[in-house]
Design a protein around this motif. Structure first.
Motif, PDB file in Angstrom:
ATOM      1  N   PRO A 212       0.817  -1.217   0.000  1.00  0.00           N
ATOM      2  CA  PRO A 212       0.000   0.000   0.000  1.00  0.00           C
ATOM      3  C   PRO A 212       0.849   1.266   0.000  1.00  0.00           C
ATOM      4  O   PRO A 212       1.985   1.273   0.462  1.00  0.00           O
ATOM      5  N   ALA A 213       0.274   2.323  -0.549  1.00  0.00           N
ATOM      6  CA  ALA A 213       0.833   3.680  -0.461  1.00  0.00           C
ATOM      7  C   ALA A 213      -0.301   4.568   0.028  1.00  0.00           C
ATOM      8  O   ALA A 213      -1.353   4.598  -0.579  1.00  0.00           O
ATOM      9  N   MET A 214      -0.093   5.237   1.152  1.00  0.00           N
ATOM     10  CA  MET A 214      -1.167   6.061   1.723  1.00  0.00           C
ATOM     11  C   MET A 214      -0.776   7.529   1.746  1.00  0.00           C
ATOM     12  O   MET A 214       0.391   7.864   1.925  1.00  0.00           O
ATOM     13  N   MET A 215      -1.772   8.380   1.604  1.00  0.00           N
ATOM     14  CA  MET A 215      -1.520   9.818   1.640  1.00  0.00           C
ATOM     15  C   MET A 215      -1.511  10.310   3.090  1.00  0.00           C
ATOM     16  O   MET A 215      -2.134   9.703   3.966  1.00  0.00           O
ATOM     17  N   PRO A 216      -0.800  11.423   3.336  1.00  0.00           N
ATOM     18  CA  PRO A 216      -0.607  11.905   4.710  1.00  0.00           C
ATOM     19  C   PRO A 216      -1.890  12.020   5.542  1.00  0.00           C
ATOM     20  O   PRO A 216      -1.896  11.625   6.704  1.00  0.00           O
ATOM     21  N   THR A 217      -2.947  12.550   4.963  1.00  0.00           N
ATOM     22  CA  THR A 217      -4.177  12.739   5.738  1.00  0.00           C
ATOM     23  C   THR A 217      -4.675  11.407   6.293  1.00  0.00           C
ATOM     24  O   THR A 217      -5.077  11.307   7.459  1.00  0.00           O
ATOM     25  N   ASP A 218      -4.659  10.378   5.453  1.00  0.00           N
ATOM     26  CA  ASP A 218      -5.141   9.056   5.886  1.00  0.00           C
ATOM     27  C   ASP A 218      -4.212   8.438   6.928  1.00  0.00           C
ATOM     28  O   ASP A 218      -4.650   7.792   7.876  1.00  0.00           O
ATOM     29  N   VAL A 219      -2.914   8.629   6.713  1.00  0.00           N
ATOM     30  CA  VAL A 219      -1.936   8.083   7.664  1.00  0.00           C
ATOM     31  C   VAL A 219      -2.106   8.740   9.033  1.00  0.00           C
ATOM     32  O   VAL A 219      -2.154   8.056  10.066  1.00  0.00           O
ATOM     33  N   LEU A 220      -2.222  10.071   9.029  1.00  0.00           N
ATOM     34  CA  LEU A 220      -2.332  10.784  10.299  1.00  0.00           C
ATOM     35  C   LEU A 220      -3.639  10.439  11.013  1.00  0.00           C
ATOM     36  O   LEU A 220      -3.687  10.362  12.243  1.00  0.00           O
ATOM     37  N   ALA A 222      -5.049   7.517  10.865  1.00  0.00           N
ATOM     38  CA  ALA A 222      -4.834   6.186  11.446  1.00  0.00           C
ATOM     39  C   ALA A 222      -3.936   6.246  12.677  1.00  0.00           C
ATOM     40  O   ALA A 222      -4.072   5.444  13.602  1.00  0.00           O
ATOM     41  N   ALA A 223      -3.019   7.209  12.693  1.00  0.00           N
ATOM     42  CA  ALA A 223      -2.084   7.324  13.817  1.00  0.00           C
ATOM     43  C   ALA A 223      -2.661   8.145  14.964  1.00  0.00           C
ATOM     44  O   ALA A 223      -2.159   8.087  16.093  1.00  0.00           O
TER      45      ALA A 223
END
Lengths: 238, 266
Positions: A212-220, A222-223
């Motif tokens: 997978p490759a995720m964009m910053p908004t989605d990563v943040l 999730a974190a």
């Protein structure tokens, strides 16, 4: 920096500069960087800060990652802070729950994530975001499975985050640097996955064999449950 | 019609043409990897050649990188396909399942690279003939030799993709796909290393990688301690051991270094 400059860079191709019209200072540094031996990371960051002119106003409580390549590095720095804090906690509180091999793995993960964090902080210098406040209350540090599944979440997320952010970087040297880190995160992810269930090391890949490759908004997003500090990615490159 | 008229015409249709052209990177973004071809086909030759001058080199570079990657993926696919077919080589069920999974990914990478090269109007190289026994004659009868080569190929794959990423920086779609393959190769590498009782990460120039002298080029330069502008990265924070400092960063390989490694099997 020598290492970075040895990377072949398409952007070092001067033949087309005239076609590009008025060049922003930032871009000039990109071209100049390919040949100027004296260029430093610091210089690159300083020039990136030119982008900050159009920053969107944010809540004073919120940590803004910034814009341009600096913003992306701060984004990576935020994730590395989270991972480093996590393994420091695991080693401090739960090491004796693991066998000898696993203990070395946890110590190595603590060391790798720690050096990623400290390296990014040093590289960012005054542009670095402050220390983030983490929240691991959802983790049961007396339960091996809880520890490992949280580690899996962080490592897989880290890989997807770097994979997604690569295209947002403008500087080829920084892309290489991010590449040097992401494959180690992928190694961590594979080892943690195998500790949970042997053979699941690369089960994240799709039918084309792609992680997978995720964009910053989605990563943040999730974190977010693990980070108390509010983070704004509003000014990151899209 | 001279070129200035053409640009003027385009400006009427697309007032933002100049801002779109502010860097090759953004031009690629707005045109898209496939759209670029269509756009080039639709505009007169003169302007096409301007675009070709500005962007053409990176497109041929992208194709070169993709074919370079394809060769490595052919090598890996062929290696695992032959190994799985070799009688008595991979007998343990768990090990076999892992190798089958890896083989499947490498085969998918081959298919994806061929399709991508074709979509960019390039010609995929045909599969070379590999000779895995050239320097390692017992590779398909000795399980440990097989695993050693597998580890070497996966670690090489990780380092090779990493070395080429900067050459893809102008094509977001291809760059992202390459990064997505790159991390899968790293996952494979970690698993194979653990199958051999090694750490999942590379410490020093192969200090913990347990390979024979012939395979050492796979780990050349992995003892690098200089990252970004920092001469000895182990000095950051409260300080770190050399093992941690080298293990925390994988290093790129140049095309020439990879070619040297691959030549051991051609």
């Amino acid at each position: 920096m020598k290492k970075l400059q040895e990377q072949p860079s398409e952007k070092g191709d001067n033949s087309s500069i005239e076609l590009l019209g008025p060049m922003q200072r930032r871009k000039f540094f990109r071209y100049a960087g390919a040949t100027a031996a004296a260029t430093t990371l610091l210089l690159a960051f300083t020039s990136c800060n030119d982008d900050d002119d159009e920053m969107m106003p944010t809540d004073p409580e919120t940590v803004d990652l910034g814009s341009g390549d600096t913003g992306i590095l701060n984004y990576a720095y935020a994730l590395e802070q989270l991972e480093a804090a996590y393994y420091a906690e695991v080693v401090a509180r739960s090491l004796n729950m693991f066998n000898q091999t696993e203990q070395q793995i946890m110590q190595d993960l603590k060391g790798h994530e720690g050096i990623h964090r400290d390296f990014l902080k040093a590289a960012l210098g005054s542009a670095a975001i402050p220390d983030l406040e983490v929240d691991f209350s959802a983790v049961n540090f007396n339960d091996k499975n809880s520890i490992l599944t949280t580690a899996r979440t962080f490592e897989d997320l880290g890989v997807a985050a770097y994979n997604g952010a690569g295209k947002l970087l403008e500087d080829a040297g920084l892309l290489t640097l991010a590449g040097k880190i992401v494959s180690v995160e992928a190694r961590h992810a594979a080892v943690i996955r195998d500790l949970i269930q042997n053979g699941t090391f690369s089960d994240t890949a799709n039918s084309q064999g792609l992680d997978p490759a995720m964009m910053p908004t989605d990563v943040l997003q999730a974190a977010a449950p693990f980070i108390k500090t509010k983070i704004s990615a509003n000014n990151l490159p899209q | 019609m001279n070129i200035f008229n053409i640009i003027e015409e385009i400006e009427k249709a697309d007032p933002e043409v100049y801002s779109r052209m502010d860097s090759r990177r953004h031009a690629f973004k707005s045109l898209g990897s496939i759209g670029k071809k269509t756009a080039l086909a639709a505009i007169p030759f003169a302007l096409g050649s301007v675009f070709q001058k500005a962007y053409g080199q990176s497109n041929s570079m992208v194709l070169e990188v993709l074919n370079f990657a394809l060769k490595l993926e052919y090598l890996e696919r062929n290696f695992y396909t032959q190994a799985l077919a070799a009688s008595g080589l991979i007998t343990d069920g768990t090990a076999r399942a892992a190798i089958e999974k890896i083989q499947m990914h490498e085969a998918a990478h081959v298919d994806l690279l061929i399709a991508t090269i074709q979509s960019l109007n390039g010609t995929p190289i045909s599969e070379p003939t590999f000779n895995f026994g050239k320097n390692f004659p017992d590779w398909n009868t000795n399980y440990q030799t097989f695993l050693t080569l597998a580890q070497a190929f996966e670690d090489t794959g990780v380092r090779a993709y990493k070395g080429q990423a900067p050459n893809l920086i102008n094509n977001d779609t291809v760059l992202t796909a390459a990064l997505q393959i790159h991390s899968v190769e790293a996952r494979h590498a970690a698993h194979i290393r653990r199958m051999r009782g090694n750490l999942g990460w590379i410490v020093g120039a192969g200090d913990n990688s347990n390979v024979p002298a012939g395979a050492q080029p796979v780990y050349a330069g992995e003892d690098n301690l200089m990252q970004g502008g920092i001469n000895d990265v182990s000095t950051v924070g409260d300080g770190y051991s050399t093992a941690i400092a080298t293990g925390a960063f994988d290093e790129p390989l140049t095309k020439e270094q990879v070619a040297q490694i691959v030549s051991l099997f051609e």
